[in-house]
Design a protein around this motif. Structure first.
Motif, mmCIF file in Angstrom:
data_model
loop_
_atom_site.group_PDB
_atom_site.id
_atom_site.type_symbol
_atom_site.label_atom_id
_atom_site.label_comp_id
_atom_site.label_asym_id
_atom_site.label_seq_id
_atom_site.Cartn_x
_atom_site.Cartn_y
_atom_site.Cartn_z
ATOM 1 N N ASP A 187 0.837 -1.198 0.000
ATOM 2 C CA ASP A 187 0.000 0.000 0.000
ATOM 3 C C ASP A 187 0.876 1.254 0.000
ATOM 4 N N LEU A 188 1.960 1.230 0.755
ATOM 5 C CA LEU A 188 2.856 2.379 0.839
ATOM 6 C C LEU A 188 3.477 2.711 -0.510
ATOM 7 N N ILE A 189 4.086 1.749 -1.188
ATOM 8 C CA ILE A 189 4.734 2.054 -2.461
ATOM 9 C C ILE A 189 3.702 2.439 -3.519
ATOM 10 N N ASP A 190 2.565 1.750 -3.543
ATOM 11 C CA ASP A 190 1.539 2.067 -4.538
ATOM 12 C C ASP A 190 0.977 3.468 -4.325
ATOM 13 N N THR A 191 0.747 3.850 -3.081
ATOM 14 C CA THR A 191 0.196 5.173 -2.787
ATOM 15 C C THR A 191 1.231 6.261 -3.026
ATOM 16 N N LEU A 192 2.490 6.016 -2.670
ATOM 17 C CA LEU A 192 3.548 6.989 -2.965
ATOM 18 C C LEU A 192 3.616 7.270 -4.461
ATOM 19 N N LYS A 193 3.634 6.205 -5.268
ATOM 20 C CA LYS A 193 3.741 6.381 -6.720
ATOM 21 C C LYS A 193 2.546 7.143 -7.287
ATOM 22 N N ALA A 194 1.370 6.917 -6.708
ATOM 23 C CA ALA A 194 0.157 7.555 -7.220
ATOM 24 C C ALA A 194 -0.010 9.003 -6.758
ATOM 25 N N GLU A 195 0.500 9.344 -5.570
ATOM 26 C CA GLU A 195 0.132 10.623 -4.978
ATOM 27 C C GLU A 195 1.271 11.619 -4.754
ATOM 28 N N VAL A 196 2.508 11.182 -4.817
ATOM 29 C CA VAL A 196 3.615 12.100 -4.524
ATOM 30 C C VAL A 196 4.161 12.661 -5.839
ATOM 31 N N PRO A 197 4.269 13.990 -5.938
ATOM 32 C CA PRO A 197 4.715 14.605 -7.192
ATOM 33 C C PRO A 197 6.236 14.501 -7.401
ATOM 34 N N ILE A 198 6.637 13.298 -7.824
ATOM 35 C CA ILE A 198 8.023 13.032 -8.225
ATOM 36 C C ILE A 198 7.951 12.499 -9.649
ATOM 37 N N TRP A 199 8.717 13.121 -10.546
ATOM 38 C CA TRP A 199 8.626 12.781 -11.960
ATOM 39 C C TRP A 199 9.928 12.194 -12.469
ATOM 40 N N LYS A 200 9.783 11.210 -13.325
ATOM 41 C CA LYS A 200 10.931 10.499 -13.889
ATOM 42 C C LYS A 200 11.129 10.929 -15.344
#
Length: 142
Positions: free
Chosen positions: A114-127
């Motif tokens: 849940d932590l990694i999935d939610t971080l990827k979905a909600e934190v504004p970090i762009w690759k």
């Protein structure tokens, strides 16, 4: 209290240290600690990748903190940690390290996913990926 459960949240422009994350989650009551390390791979969508850069919005660290607190509320965990890299990364570098500790393994696995999935979905970090053929792409940008 969720705030006390969140043990480590950071954005770093230097190599990530798995041992730092493990140390932050040391807890004698913790029977299960689940760690996930996201690494830079040499391909994406059937194209070779030669490197990438991560860029974070100024709100990213606070959003990471918010997500970690949310995970602490959603799951019966003793500790939560999340560290994300920014800047230029090479193939094989760790881009993100997340972990949770709980009394039992099942809850630790569920919370870390849940932590990694939610971080990827909600934190504004762009690759920003650069491909072998000279093309490039931004992933996760608005």
């Amino acid at each position: 209290m969720p705030e006390e459960t969140v043990r480590l949240v950071a954005l770093r422009d230097t190599a990530l240290d798995v041992d730092e994350v493990l140390a932050a989650l040391g807890d004698e009551a913790g029977g299960g600690l689940t760690l996930f390390v996201g690494r830079v791979r040499d391909h994406d969508n059937h194209k070779g990748v030669i490197g990438l850069d991560y860029t974070a919005h100024p709100s990213a660290l606070q959003r990471m903190q918010d997500v970690c607190e949310l995970i602490a509320q959603r799951h019966d965990v003793l500790g939560v940690a999340a560290v994300h890299r920014v800047g230029r990364l090479a193939i094989g570098d760790a881009a993100v390290v997340v972990a949770t500790v709980s009394a039992h393994r099942g809850e630790a696995f569920a919370a870390s996913k849940d932590l990694i999935d939610t971080l990827k979905a909600e934190v504004p970090i762009w690759k920003h990926q650069v491909f072998v053929d000279g093309t490039e792409e931004w992933v996760g940008s608005p």
